[in-house]
Every structure is written in structure tokens, then in C-alpha cells.
Motif scaffolding. Structure first.
Motif, PDB file in Angstrom:
ATOM      1  N   SER A 177       3.874 -13.495   4.946  1.00 32.93           N
ATOM      2  CA  SER A 177       4.369 -12.481   5.888  1.00 32.93           C
ATOM      3  C   SER A 177       4.373 -13.027   7.310  1.00 32.93           C
ATOM      4  O   SER A 177       5.287 -12.758   8.100  1.00 32.93           O
TER       5      SER A 177
ATOM      6  N   TRP B 203      -4.460   2.555   1.255  1.00 28.87           N
ATOM      7  CA  TRP B 203      -4.522   1.315   2.030  1.00 28.87           C
ATOM      8  C   TRP B 203      -3.337   1.248   2.998  1.00 28.87           C
ATOM      9  O   TRP B 203      -2.192   1.230   2.587  1.00 28.87           O
TER      10      TRP B 203
ATOM     11  N   GLY C 210      -2.044  -1.066   6.481  1.00 29.63           N
ATOM     12  CA  GLY C 210      -2.381  -2.282   7.234  1.00 29.63           C
ATOM     13  C   GLY C 210      -2.117  -3.548   6.463  1.00 29.63           C
ATOM     14  O   GLY C 210      -2.928  -4.463   6.441  1.00 29.63           O
TER      15      GLY C 210
ATOM     16  N   PRO D 137       1.202  -6.060   6.403  1.00 32.23           N
ATOM     17  CA  PRO D 137       0.287  -6.926   7.144  1.00 32.23           C
ATOM     18  C   PRO D 137      -0.665  -6.120   8.056  1.00 32.23           C
ATOM     19  O   PRO D 137      -0.419  -4.941   8.327  1.00 32.23           O
TER      20      PRO D 137
ATOM     21  N   CYS E  72      -8.270  -8.096   3.168  1.00 31.65           N
ATOM     22  CA  CYS E  72      -7.260  -7.147   2.712  1.00 31.65           C
ATOM     23  C   CYS E  72      -7.458  -6.934   1.225  1.00 31.65           C
ATOM     24  O   CYS E  72      -8.206  -7.666   0.577  1.00 31.65           O
TER      25      CYS E  72
HETATM   26 FE1  F3S Z   1      -1.889  -9.583   5.047  1.00 32.49          FE
HETATM   27 FE2  F3S Z   1      -3.156  -9.207   2.812  1.00 32.49          FE
HETATM   28 FE3  F3S Z   1      -0.916  -7.981   3.226  1.00 32.49          FE
HETATM   29  S1  F3S Z   1      -2.903 -11.128   3.845  1.00 32.49           S
HETATM   30  S2  F3S Z   1       0.239  -9.369   4.503  1.00 32.49           S
HETATM   31  S3  F3S Z   1      -2.796  -7.675   4.410  1.00 32.49           S
HETATM   32  S4  F3S Z   1      -1.541  -8.893   1.311  1.00 32.49           S
END
Ligand code: F3S
Length: 410
Positions: free
Chosen positions: A143, A299, A301, A303, A359
């Protein structure tokens, strides 16, 4: 096989004159360049290293990093890290196991020894590491790569963990792929003829375009420049990168290299594909994979969230308590800013969390007991079922927050 041109200093590095750690790094950079036909190396101004979570690295990866650090490998350009497997400051409260935390910390210690900043975010461009137009960089994290190439106009290939780390250690990357002008022109022209309003719409659009383009460079027409901002563009690029490995896109009137696209599109006599996106339904349908309506995690956020997104969430929650866990993942600097602005307190008063440094895709989610998730992220929904092993609903921020409050998807 053609031989790359190396400077005297680069050749000396390759021959081990600066130590084993640097020799090994130069060997990787030169090997990649040889495979992809690079003629020389380009100096890089910044490196983003992915492959940070102990969940993915395991003991073998940890040993590899420790050994490289012990061999004297040190980065020579500013280098930052992708998310780790846990919140580095709040892992205990969030339920991560001490064993996992110890191993994750050992990974970070190896990176620190090499001189890398433990930023642990996939949005380095939100926390002071935004490369400039034309900069050569070596970034891992799909991303972030899409954002850097497309929105910032920097130049990076999709680097793997060792490749990016090697580039940081020698301060150079092999000049091939998206470092070259000829590979930055569009392969597809995409006319978007439907409204694209909020983050989940951009994620759905990214999914649809990525599927059709697969490894190509789309030139998108018909998008409202006023709707193109950090939040929408990071959502778009993340989803395109997930569904189609897209590392560069252009948007008419928005992205810095788009002005070259019209000319290229007019000149291209063949090989430039065109298609129209009339609706986002295909994207929403494909990304909604849940088999249950009960939700135990929401969830936001992915990215990592910006301060603006966190403010919007606080406004929309408006003090309501959530039943499901609500995780907003963000860089720790953004979390600190949210705290300073009173937003963290508002989110926590509703029962939500701003989780830093990690994440859901790279954290050991199974061990945390979550089984069903809702998200407004196209990338999060794409990988949720396979990598996080949770049943996943995909929808607007409004829908996701309603699901958090009710504990079920409506
Ligand atoms: Fe970042 Fe994890 Fe999404 S690295 S782009 S929050 S899958």
C-alpha cells in the motif's frame, strides 16, 4: 547475461572491502539487478522495510536478522519499519502473550542495531517520511509503494524484506522496473462512471480495478479531484495492490505524473487496454465474505489511520459505547497526536482502542480470540479471511461503527 556497471566503491562493497554484512547486502542488490536486467544502481533517499512481524518471520527470520546485524550491517540512509506483530507499548492490555512479545522485541532489537527507526507503520508518509517527486526509494509494503509511486511521484519497485534491507545497507537499489520512465506509463485507461465517496468506496473501486489490471499501471478518468485526498488515495492504492499487485496508478488532474498519460494514451497504437467501471457492487460483493452477522471486532485503519480519520470516528461514535472490540490501527505518532487533541480519550470513553505499531494482518489475531470482523478497508477485507483467519464484513465507516455498537452486522 549482461553485466551491470558498478562504481569502484560499489565493486569494493561487493568484494567485501567494507565487511561481510555490506558484502552480503550488495550481493542481494546486484543479484536482483542482474535478474531484472538493470544496467546500474540508483542511490536511494529512503527505505521502508517490511517483514517485521515475528508472526511472519519466525525464529529463522529472527536469526537471519541477528546474524546480519552481527556481521556489521548498518543502514546508510533513513530507514523505517512496517507494522510489527503487536502494539509495542500496550501489548499486555491488548492480550498479546509475553512469549510473542519477547520474540517480537528481539526482532526490533536486531533492526535497531542496524540503525533502523522502529516506526512500525505502513504510512511512513504520515509521520515525516514522505519522499519527494522523482526520488529513488526502496520500499516494502504494497500500500505504501502504491502511495509513494502514484501520489508522491517517488520511484520504487515492490521490494521484499531482504531486498529493501539490502538497499538500506548499501544506500542503493538496482535501476529497473518503476525506477525507469518507460515503465511508469499507463497500460490501461479506466473510466469511472459511478460515485466514489468514502473510504470503502475507494477500496471497492481499487479491488475492481486491481482485478482487471493485474500488475499494470491504470490511468483513471472520471474521479472528482476534490474527493482525492490522503484517506481516499491510500485506500484506493492499498486495495489495488491487494487484488492486482498494482504498484503505480495515475488519476487525471490529481497525481503528479498524470499529465504525461494523456499524451501516452493518444500515442499508444496498441497494448493500451480500456474499460469502464459503472458500479462498485462487484467490489463490495467480493470483499464481503462473512458467514455470520455477529461481529466481535471492528477494524479501521488499514492502511494506518490519519488524524482526520480518527477525528471522524470520534464524531460518528459521539460517545456511544461499543459492544464489539473496536481497533483503530495507526502509527504511534498519530496515536500520540490523537491523545494530545483529546480524541484518544473520546474513543476510549466509547470502549474503542487506538492500537499502534501493528495491524490485524500481521498480528497473531487467532491467539487474541477474534473470529468475525467488520472493516471499511478493501485491503483489510481482502486479506482478513486468509491471513487473519476471521470471517469478514466490508462496508462503510458508518456501517462498521454501527456494527461495533450493536455487536452485529446489519
Ligand atoms: Fe497496513 Fe496492515 Fe493494512 S500493513 S495496509 S494496516 S494490512
Amino acid at each position: 547475461m549482461p553485466v551491470m556497471r558498478l562504481t569502484d566503491e560499489e565493486r569494493a562493497m561487493l568484494q567485501g572491502a567494507q565487511g561481510e554484512g555490506i558484502r552480503k547486502a550488495m550481493e542481494i542488490v546486484v543479484a536482483l539487478g542482474t535478474i531484472y536486467g538493470a544496467q546500474d544502481l540508483a542511490p536511494v533517499s529512503h527505505v521502508q522495510v517490511s517483514g517485521v512481524s515475528y508472526k511472519n518471520l519466525g525464529d529463522a527470520g529472527l536469526e537471519f536478522l541477528r546474524e546480519w546485524a552481527a556481521q556489521g550491517a548498518r543502514v546508510r540512509v533513513p530507514t523505517t519499519l512496517n507494522p510489527a506483530g503487536m502494539d509495542l507499548r500496550h501489548w499486555q492490555e491488548l492480550g498479546f502473550s509475553p512469549d510473542f512479545a519477547a520474540q517480537q522485541q528481539a526482532v526490533l532489537d536486531a533492526f535497531t542495531t542496524m540503525g533502523i527507526e522502529t516506526t512500525c507503520t505502513c504510512t511512513p508518509y504520515l509521520v515525516g517520511y514522505a519522499p519527494r517527486l522523482g526520488d529513488h526509494i526502496a520500499w516494502g509494503e504494497s500500500s505504501a509503494i502504491a502511495y509513494a509511486n502514484s501520489v508522491l511521484g517517488a520511484r520504487t519497485n515492490r521490494e521484499g524484506g531482504p531486498g529493501a534491507l539490502a538497499a538500506a545497507i548499501v544506500g542503493r537499489t538496482a535501476r529497473y522496473g518503476l525506477h525507469l520512465d518507460e515503465n511508469r506509463v499507463p497500460t490501461h485507461v479506466v473510466s469511472v462512471r459511478c460515485p466514489v465517496r468514502e473510504a470503502s468506496d475507494w477500496g471497492a473501486l481499487g479491488y475492481v480495478v486491481g482485478k482487471r489490471v493485474a500488475n499494470g499501471v491504470p490511468y483513471l478518468l472520471g474521479l472528482d479531484p476534490a474527493a482525492c485526498n490522503v484517506v481516499s488515495l491510500k485506500a484506493l492504492g492499498a486495495a489495488m495492490a491487494a487484488s492486482g499487485a498494482v504498484a503505480l496508478y495515475h488519476i487525471k488532474g490529481v497525481t503528479p505524473e498524470a499529465s504525461n498519460c494523456k499524451l501516452h494514451a493518444e500515442r499508444a497504437t496498441r497494448g493500451l487496454h480500456e474499460f469502464v467501471v459503472e458500479s462498485l457492487d462487484e467490489g463490495y460483493a467480493a470483499l464481503n465474505k462473512a458467514g455470520t452477522d455477529s461481529i466481535d471486532l471492528v477494524w479501521i485503519g488499514c492502511p494506518h489511520a490519519s488524524l482526520d480519520e480518527i477525528e471522524l470516528i470520534a464524531e460518528k461514535l459521539d460517545g456511544r459505547r461499543v459492544r464489539a472490540a473496536l481497533w483503530i490501527t495507526a502509527a504511534h505518532q498519530v496515536r500520540d497526536e490523537a491523545e494530545a487533541h483529546g480524541l484518544l480519550a473520546r474513543i476510549e470513553a466509547s470502549g474503542g482502542r487506538i492500537v499502534s505499531d501493528t495491524c490485524l494482518v500481521v498480528a497473531p489475531v487467532e491467539a487474541l480470540g477474534f473470529t468475525s470482523m467488520a472493516t471499511n478497508s478493501g485491503k483489510g477485507a481482502f486479506y482478513g479471511p486468509s491471513l487473519a483467519r476471521v470471517a469478514t464484513h466490508f462496508g462503510s465507516l458508518e456501517q462498521c461503527l454501527e456494527a461495533a455498537v450493536r455487536g452485529e452486522w446489519q
